[in-house]
Design an enzyme around this catalytic site. Sequence first.
Site, PDB file in Angstrom:
ATOM      1  N   ARG A 385       0.816  -1.209   0.000  1.00  0.00           N
ATOM      2  CA  ARG A 385       0.000   0.000   0.000  1.00  0.00           C
ATOM      3  C   ARG A 385       0.854   1.265   0.000  1.00  0.00           C
ATOM      4  O   ARG A 385       0.647   2.192   0.776  1.00  0.00           O
ATOM      5  CB  ARG A 385      -0.961   0.025   1.174  1.00  0.00           C
ATOM      6  CG  ARG A 385      -2.153   0.926   0.838  1.00  0.00           C
ATOM      7  CD  ARG A 385      -3.258   0.841   1.853  1.00  0.00           C
ATOM      8  NE  ARG A 385      -4.376   1.623   1.390  1.00  0.00           N
ATOM      9  CZ  ARG A 385      -5.642   1.275   1.542  1.00  0.00           C
ATOM     10  NH1 ARG A 385      -5.946   0.169   2.135  1.00  0.00           N
ATOM     11  NH2 ARG A 385      -6.613   2.045   1.108  1.00  0.00           N
ATOM     12  N   CYS A 386       1.850   1.272  -0.882  1.00  0.00           N
ATOM     13  CA  CYS A 386       2.621   2.498  -1.085  1.00  0.00           C
ATOM     14  C   CYS A 386       3.323   2.355  -2.417  1.00  0.00           C
ATOM     15  O   CYS A 386       3.371   1.277  -2.981  1.00  0.00           O
ATOM     16  CB  CYS A 386       3.640   2.722   0.022  1.00  0.00           C
ATOM     17  SG  CYS A 386       5.000   1.566   0.031  1.00  0.00           S
ATOM     18  N   GLU A 761      -2.693   5.186  -1.421  1.00  0.00           N
ATOM     19  CA  GLU A 761      -1.589   4.761  -0.569  1.00  0.00           C
ATOM     20  C   GLU A 761      -1.152   5.832   0.419  1.00  0.00           C
ATOM     21  O   GLU A 761      -0.438   5.538   1.381  1.00  0.00           O
ATOM     22  CB  GLU A 761      -0.439   4.327  -1.474  1.00  0.00           C
ATOM     23  CG  GLU A 761      -0.898   3.144  -2.342  1.00  0.00           C
ATOM     24  CD  GLU A 761       0.058   2.761  -3.431  1.00  0.00           C
ATOM     25  OE1 GLU A 761       0.831   3.621  -3.864  1.00  0.00           O
ATOM     26  OE2 GLU A 761       0.031   1.601  -3.857  1.00  0.00           O
TER      27      GLU A 761
END
Lengths: 807, 284
Positions: A385-386, A761
Amino acid sequence: MDDVKTPSREERKSALSGLGTSRKRVEDARFTQGKGNYVDDIKLKGMLFGDFVRSPVAHARLKNIDTSAALALPGVHAVLTAADLEPLGLHWMPTLAGDKQMVLADGKVLFQGQEVAFVVGDDRYAVADGVSLVEVEYEELPVVTDPFKAELKDAPILREDIADQKEGAHGARRHPNHIFTWEAGEKEQTNKVLEEAEVVADEMVYYHRTHPCPLETCGCVASMDKVNGKLTVWGTFQAPHAVRTVASLISSIPEHNIRIISPDIGGGFGNKVGVYPGYVCSIVASIVTGVPIKWVEDRMDNLMATAFARDYWMHGKISATKEGKITGLWCHTTADHGAFDACADPTKFPAGFMNICTGSYDIPVAYLAVDGVYTNKAPGGVAYRCSFRVTEASYFIERMIEVLAQKLGMDSAELRSKNFIKKEQFPYTSALGWEYDSGDYHQAWEKAMKSVNYKQLREDQAKQLQSFKDGKSRKLMGIGLSHFTEIVGAGPVKNCDILGLGMFDACEIRIHPTGSAIARLGTISQGQGHATTFAQILASEIGIPASDITLEEGDTDTAPYGLGTYGSRSTPVAGAATAMAGRKIRAKAQMIAAYLLEVHDDDLEWDVDRFSVKGAPEKFKTMKEIAFASYNQAIPGVEPGLEAVSYYDPPNMTYPNGAYVVVMEIDVDTGVSDIKQVYALDDCGTRINPMIIEGQVHGGLTEALAISMGQEIAYDEQGNVMTGTLMDFFIPTAWETPNYETDYTETPSPHHPIGAKGVGESPNVGGVSAFSNAVHDAFKPFGLTQAHMPHDHWRVWKIAKDLGLHS
Amino acid sequence: MIPSAFTFYKPENIEKAVSLMVDFGDEARVIAGGHSLIPVMKQRLTDIKHLIDLSGINEIKGIEITDNRISIGAMTTQVELINNEELFKKAPIIREASLQIADPQVRNLGTIGGNVANGDPANDMPGLMQLLDATYKLSGSKGVRDVKAREFYEGAYFTVREDDEILISISFEAPSGGYAYEKQKRKIGDYATAAAGVILKVENNMCSSASIALTNLSDTPVYCNKAVDIILGKEIDNNILTQVTEACVEQSDPVADQRGPVEFKKYVAGIVIKKALTRAIERT
């Protein structure tokens, strides 16, 4: 007829549910009724099942594999080992990071849970019994789980296959367990600035190993049709086209004979970007058996063997004047990549975009070096999630800011404000080489500080501290601040590719005669709501209501080529392609409208859902009328139909940013933290769907909470995974999840067609720092400078103990 | 995660269940709610050839209260313990502790019998039953016998239950006095990092009766007899509470796991014991 009121411009706009509308997610009707279609829902005639024999140990030589008992079991059809894959050249496979990885253990195993043999049988039950009957003889070898011990002179050599190779995919290797050194910035100048600086803060910041742990684990169904030679694979793929190309390159099946389909995906978070042995074995097994093969990993397999995230040891030095003006930043990172370098980064960036680690600050000079090493742990290092290594970078700088503020005796909010890149400095080129496109950090920061009443919070904290010191309370209050700048939307083909595939993306639109449409993209939603939001972008661009636009993704036979969905790239790249394709539609529509209205193209202007004659708005043609005309009128010089495709190569990344504040109360005796407030201000540029943004922020914050406060993949010294189930691997439930306050500023990206920057994100990137900083902040009065995550009960208790707070 | 093959039985009465246990010996296991057993079967940590489901035996379900004696059938679920108003009136600590077990979905199926008979030191009910000085009724090939909860547990997953015996009910006297069950855990659904139950009575500022038990702080539940000896007949003050807490912690013997090292668990044990004592005293 006269009674019918012509809808106003605003009414027509509102009917489109375009940009800025909190349109309800169209996906949810099927998801909430159990009508989704996930990989495990796919059932084909004659389909068999496959599963792995996995290594129980972290490092061992394989002495023997005896498959006879398994093969003798009724219902077991085949057992594949590396020896069976070798003639096909598929016992190893290339990784996205330029390394190679064993598909099935070839002579040795390098991590617990590694795939050793693939058992194929009638159903899951027969396969599970078969797996338990495969006899594997292991000769255990010394284990390395500490990346700092991996490069010791007498460290056991893990990757004997490349032990003698002095050059890796990313330059020189200095030790058999060393993968690469990657550098950015000015080394000598930075050292000089640090030496001469008035104040230097020096700290080791560890971002522990964790795992994306999507709700749906990884899996696939591979089906080789021997009659037409076509291979179809349904799978949990975040990048279906890339999988097709890679599959073609490694299998030598022509690319047109491979069809990759990503059906509904139950969360990815970077876990589903890479290629796993399960995919390769299922394909081979389907070719061998002639029937479809399904492989779906279970939760323990997923946590133990598929891609982990982080495991970065970031040693930092940051210098400043006595007044708090930052003068330089130095970082050396030791990156634990596990047994194979299977990071999913753009190929030229073995440490991802770690060089965004100057954060939101105007830092004149900086230097970054990253050393990747092998250990006896699972491979991965994906962007959970980035964008690629951006959470690591952001956590690093946001900790260093705090440590520097402590050293300066300055409030860290003030230190941040003093060093933010100013609005007028954009576009801003950072010391490590990125061109930040836009931002207004001071505006966001001031809004955040005002919204949480920062001054009051500090007063409350001081009172609580006094009460603790007076022996009236055993609780401390922590205020966690973070300001982050992400770099997302990979990316410009000039510097972003994966295995040579440029990271553009695409959208193809077909307008139907009756004025509705279908659009297909190279991305794939895993819960982001693309079918909802991309239709909104199009609605605003082409004047057709979002509800009349079907969105399709994930089938490589129908969707245009794209690099998939991860690293917040869907909106910045495919979203831009969508807008651009829409504009091509509109350009053609303008010509058709001009013909129909018998005016020159230039005499028309776009008006929400129609072209009207300038100065005579009563003369117009709606998109619906134009669509029909495109199918039934012979217009000189204009081809029939109304279709467009756009391949978008972004000129730059986008730089979403935000200001987060977390307030928590910590019981120093139990280590329990009670989260009192979470405030998240995001600037993601143009806001496409505020409701989906809010949902993304809630989800990302919850994962940030998990990571910072308890979630980890822990190994013991023998390389055993200690957190292999959801008992020990922390996934917050509604019970553990606090209330969130969301807020925003809106600074559109100047280079993106609609100004959007991506948001999915951001909350993870900003959230982890804010939660962790709150824990640190609570103990700051007692001299704490750094305590590694996750901040679970016992580790927080240990902070208090080590600071002498337990009588 | 697929268990190895087993034969499934669903007897209608306890005699049939016992006779199956006699027939198959240690190859058989009874299943109640299944929350402990099914995961270990799926991970193939245990190989059970014959699985005997007790859910069809109505005679071992339900709660009976006669005067002050409470008897609970082994197959009574935790949600039934929570929702039974009579039980709440007689022994409110049962609801307080049950609400701290796992989550509602687990409690809908999880039974008191499974919770106490499995011998898992992490389960909450064994400590609670030692606290209440409960009696377990076991039925086996040699007939029915009673065993005190305080004498039932020998080690982690080892109890005095014979291979052919089935726990059929649990009984205890309704407690009187103040009570509390305190549990620290990492998250919903987790076992205790440390948990403690206290029941005590204070008359004329003196402790006239007391019981203290701990959960997940040793390889069995811990009944804190030494601490009880210290507090009985004493005037309640901070000093005595500290002594009692120390005596309890002294009797604990936790092991390190992902919840933390031994030193931390013992420290937290002290905190939860003190909290339980304080709250129980407040309720007297």
